[in-house]
Design a protein around this motif. Structure first.
Motif: not given
Length: 926
Positions: A571-575, A617-629
């Protein structure tokens, strides 16, 4: 006005927030007085309506036709046409029985799939928000209210608390304005907005001088000039990506299609071989050989497979719907069970999506606050012990009075209007039995320069020694409030604010912030004149304390995440939240904060570096839409099947590109729902866990009936194939006396397929999932439906059925010299042995015979139908004879021989694969 081309869109959007206001006006050919009605009409014709265009809707006819786009279906349609086409030959009649049976099976399969897909589309339509908001704009120098779809670039719009922002706009003025941009940026807290310019490289979440379509004003008011509308907005850009993205087949769809093609090629080769044998060793004519080839093809093809797959997926979909998961495409049900990674948004998915006060500092002590959401239920605890909330009343009363949030009138639910932070403070006060009802004598509003808000109320503050007189209540940034104070509440008394005590407050504030809490400071003082100078009112304050809040994790999420990991699912968090908040929430839930990254850091990595980073890495923060993809694709390129969860507009591109896109049904935006494969109607992460378990159970069921159907069909085909060859050599006279020259006639084969591939196979799809389904590792990306072990099992069972069945056939033929009697024995033996075969497969999943009542009923009905054919006048149509007790004895001996041989082979096979068995997987497919 010059229309900006789409290729320049990124540069244009970047310049809106960094350009001077005069430059914005020049580009839009407008000013602070807005547009005339005529000019607005002209621009509407040029730019179109201010709406987000949806993709083309799928018609019912298209949904129905899609059910028949499968290789096995094509093969069966060809067989049906050939059965009818025989009637075109001289002296022959169309084979209506074959064609009718095939057509009925195909139609049933199509109806199953169509009904489910159509229901899903209808449910999505019901979930859609169809209403269009209004907007207040300046036209011909006057305020007018228009439909938001009529807003055009250059319009000056007015925003008030509670308004939906109608389009992307640059702020002209703002008074205490805050917007909720969670749906667009993933930021869990409201964002303060003010005019001015921002850095050209500022990310979307930090463009404080802009407001965006599909966000809401939660506090204050402001005016703004519209710069982009419709598909040119930030939301529209995301919608464009979705429309351009291609729908891809699920891995399961590709597997089933590949399986169908292999079976089809094998059938063609088999028919060719049997035809050669008949021409070489029997006296059958060309018409009989053609009919036999068609019938054998139908017997070899598991025509029940598409129907059973569809029904099994539909049953799984219904179970998931009962658990609040709406499946939009049937194959996705199984795909859920094969994912090995979940990439999840934080706000509203792992968390409550509601700010909640969790910690207080008052009188030199720290208190924990229990309870989440908007319910005023909770306790105040110190060192784990509940305390009387009355001792915290001054701090909580200050938060309730100095507050613009309010309870929704006449609401049965706990609903509030206002800034999420102020709502949280109001709910905290309600937990102590306090409310914000008061006579407000004066308000000094919050501003970004002052960083505080003051309300003068006609009531006493309740501090020791304080007069029962109007009181000024102040809240704001702790440092700003503290610098206006000269006293502090300590040890139950109002004392001097010494440097030591001031530093202690600042240290406590840093500790709160270090735990990702959003912190507010509170103070008060008695005032004699509510109309006095603001600076005088906000001076010489008594510092009351701190309130720290955050968007807390859902209570059930920790267990659900742990269950997923136990099942071998990462499980990875992207926020979109800041790094400190993301790591604090993530660590609380059970994520590893080590190496947590921001979207900006992701953008700086090469493809190879990112592929390596996403492994740990399990946590990604300050992520914008293009980063998520980008993150999603990097995980997929490492060979993982990914489910992406989310609720905001910013999640939509990743939802579309994920192997399984899971949107939130309650908090989710319409764009996110349309991009998803599954919609969680309760927004509960636990439902994802349940869906994964259901998906794994469905794949088990698919394997069960694929094993059952193919092993049964393999036995039938081998019986015919070997029987023709052996019979023509050992019993030439008996075979030459019958035109079919087969151990089983075409009608017998069709009947065996109908009764064994029909109800029993369908009922097998309703098997409950195994108890240990979440104790297994996910099946590998390269693990097919039919693996090596299953293929060996299929061929072994087919061979055993052939040996025991033909031994029975030729024994009966040698004793009676009657081909019809021998065929009747073999005909009945195949039906009964295939019923036993079902439980043999199920036992490998530790499932008892009576655990599926539908299957028990299907087996009994099948056996009853076989007896009906044997012992009623129907036997004439099937060209069989009623069996005598002696015949049943012979079948019993063959039956026991098969079971003994099967047990011996199974034991040998268990020993062979014992060292190669995947941990947690069911025992071999036998």
């Amino acid at each position: 006005m010059e229309r900006l081309e789409s290729d320049d869109r990124e540069a244009t959007v970047t310049s809106w927030h960094s350009a001077s206001l005069d430059g914005v006006f020049d580009r839009l050919e407008t000013d602070e007085d807005g547009l005339t009605a005529d000019e607005a009409e002209r621009r509407r014709d040029e730019y179109g309506r201010n709406v987000i265009r949806r993709g083309e809707s799928v018609s019912p006819l298209s949904l129905f036709v899609a059910q028949f786009q499968d290789f096995l279906v094509y093969l069966l349609v060809l067989a049906a046409l050939l059965s009818l086409g025989v009637g075109l030959l001289p002296g022959e009649e169309p084979n209506y029985v074959d064609a009718t049976l095939i057509t009925l099976i195909l139609v049933a399969n199509g109806v199953f799939g169509f009904v489910q897909d159509y229901r899903a589309e209808q449910s999505m339509a019901a979930l859609r928000k169809l209403s269009s908001p209004d907007a207040t704009v300046l036209r011909d120098g006057e305020k007018v209210t228009v439909d938001a779809s009529a807003v055009v670039p250059g319009d000056v719009v007015f925003l008030e608390q509670g308004d939906a922002v109608p389009a992307d706009a640059r702020l002209l003025s703002a008074t205490n304005l805050e917007t909720d941009e969670a749906a667009l940026t993933g930021e869990s807290t409201s964002v303060s907005k003010e005019p001015g310019t921002t850095d050209p490289d500022a990310p979307l979440a930090e463009r404080t001088n802009m407001v965006y379509m599909n966000t809401n004003a939660v506090k204050g008011r402001g005016t703004a000039v519209v710069v982009e509308t419709g598909m040119d907005t930030e939301v529209g850009g995301i919608a464009t990506q979705l429309r351009e993205a291609e729908d891809t087949e699920t891995p399961f769809q590709r597997e089933v299609d590949r399986l169908g093609r292999r079976i089809g090629y094998g059938v063609v080769a088999l028919v060719f071989l049997v035809t050669l044998i008949q021409l070489s060793f029997t006296s059958a004519g060309p018409i009989t050989i053609l009919l036999t080839g068609i019938t054998l093809a139908v017997a070899a093809v598991p025509e029940g497979l598409p129907a059973v797959v569809t029904l099994t997926l539909a049953l799984g979909s219904r179970k998931l719907l009962d658990r609040n998961a709406l499946v939009r495409r049937l194959p996705v049900v199984e795909s859920l069970g094969s994912v090995d990674t979940i990439v999840t948004d934080k706000t509203g998915t792992l968390t409550e999506s509601r700010m909640t006060v969790r910690r207080l500092s008052f009188g030199g002590a720290t208190y924990e606050v229990t309870g989440t959401g908007l319910e005023p239920d909770g306790e105040f605890r110190r060192d784990g012990e509940a305390v009387d909330p009355d001792r915290l009343a001054p701090l909580l009363r200050c938060g309730a009075v100095c507050n613009d949030a309010e309870r929704a009138p006449d609401s049965e639910d706990e609903e509030y209007y206002g800034d999420p932070t102020e709502v949280a403070v109001l709910v905290a006060a309600a937990k102590a039995g306090l409310d914000g009802d008061h006579e407000r004598l004066r308000e000094i509003p919050f501003s970004s320069e002052r960083k505080r808000m003051t309300v003068v109320a006609d009531e006493g503050c309740g501090l020791p020694g304080a007069a029962d007189a109007p009181t000024a209540y102040v809240k704001g940034a702790p440092e700003t409030v503290l610098e206006r104070c000269d006293r502090i509440v300590a040890d139950g008394e109002v004392r001097e604010l010494t440097d030591e005590r001031r530093q202690a407050v600042l240290d406590e504030n840093r500790a709160f912030a270090g735990d990702a809490l959003r912190v507010l400071g509170f103070a008060c003082r008695t005032v004699e004149d509510a109309d006095a100078d603001a600076d005088a009112i906000e001076n010489d304050l008594v510092f009351l304390g701190l309130q720290g809040m955050l968007d807390p994790p859902r209570s059930e999420v920790r267990e659900a995440v742990a269950d997923c990991r136990r099942a071998g699912i990462r499980v990875v968090m992207v926020t979109g939240d800041n790094l400190a908040t993301a790591t604090a929430i993530g660590e609380d839930i059970g994520f590893d904060p080590e190496g947590a990254m921001t979207g900006a850091e992701v953008a700086e990595l090469s493809d190879a570096e990112l592929a390596e980073a996403v492994r740990s890495v399990e946590i990604f923060a300050r992520v914008e839409p293009e980063h998520k993809v980008t993150i999603l694709r990097a995980i997929q390129e490492n060979g993982h099947r990914v489910a992406m969860t989310g609720d905001g507009v910013n999640d939509a591109p990743a939802l579309r590109n994920a192997d399984v896109g899971v949107a939130m049904g309650v908090r989710g935006t319409d764009v996110a729902k349309q991009a998803s494969d599954v919609v969680l109607q309760d927004d509960n992460f636990v439902t994802i866990r349940d869906a994964i378990a259901e998906g794994r159970g469905i794949f088990d069921n698919v394997r069960k009936f694929v094993n059952y159907l193919l092993s049964a069909n393999a036995g039938e085909v081998l019986v015919v194939f070997v029987g023709v060859l052996v019979g023509a050599v050992l019993f030439p006279r008996a075979f030459a006396s019958r035109s079919e020259a087969l151990v089983l006639t075409p009608v017998m084969l069709l009947w065996v397929n109908l009764v064994t591939d029909g109800l029993p196979a369908l009922a097998l799809g309703a098997d409950p999932k195994a108890d240990d389904v979440l104790d297994r590792s996910p099946r590998g990306d390269d693990e097919p439906v039919i693996d090596t072990r299953m293929m060996v099992s299929i061929l072994t069972i087919g061979a055993l059925m052939t040996v025991t069945g033909l031994a029975l056939f030729f024994f009966g033929l040698s004793r009676t010299r009657d081909l019809v009697v021998a065929q009747s024995l073999l005909f009945t033996f195949l039906v009964t042995i295939e019923m036993v075969r079902i439980q043999s497969i199920r036992s490998r999943y530790d499932q008892e015979f009576f655990s599926n009542r539908w299957l028990v009923g299907a087996i009994l009905v099948t056996l009853a139908l076989q007896l009906l054919v044997l012992y009623t006048p129907l036997h004439v149509f099937f060209d069989v004879v009623p069996l005598s007790p002696r015949g049943w004895t012979w079948i019993g001996v063959a039956f026991l021989a098969f079971l003994v041989a099967d047990a011996l082979v199974s034991r040998l096979y268990d020993r062979t694969v014992a060292d190669d068995r995947r941990p947690g997987s069911p025992r071999h497919e036998d």
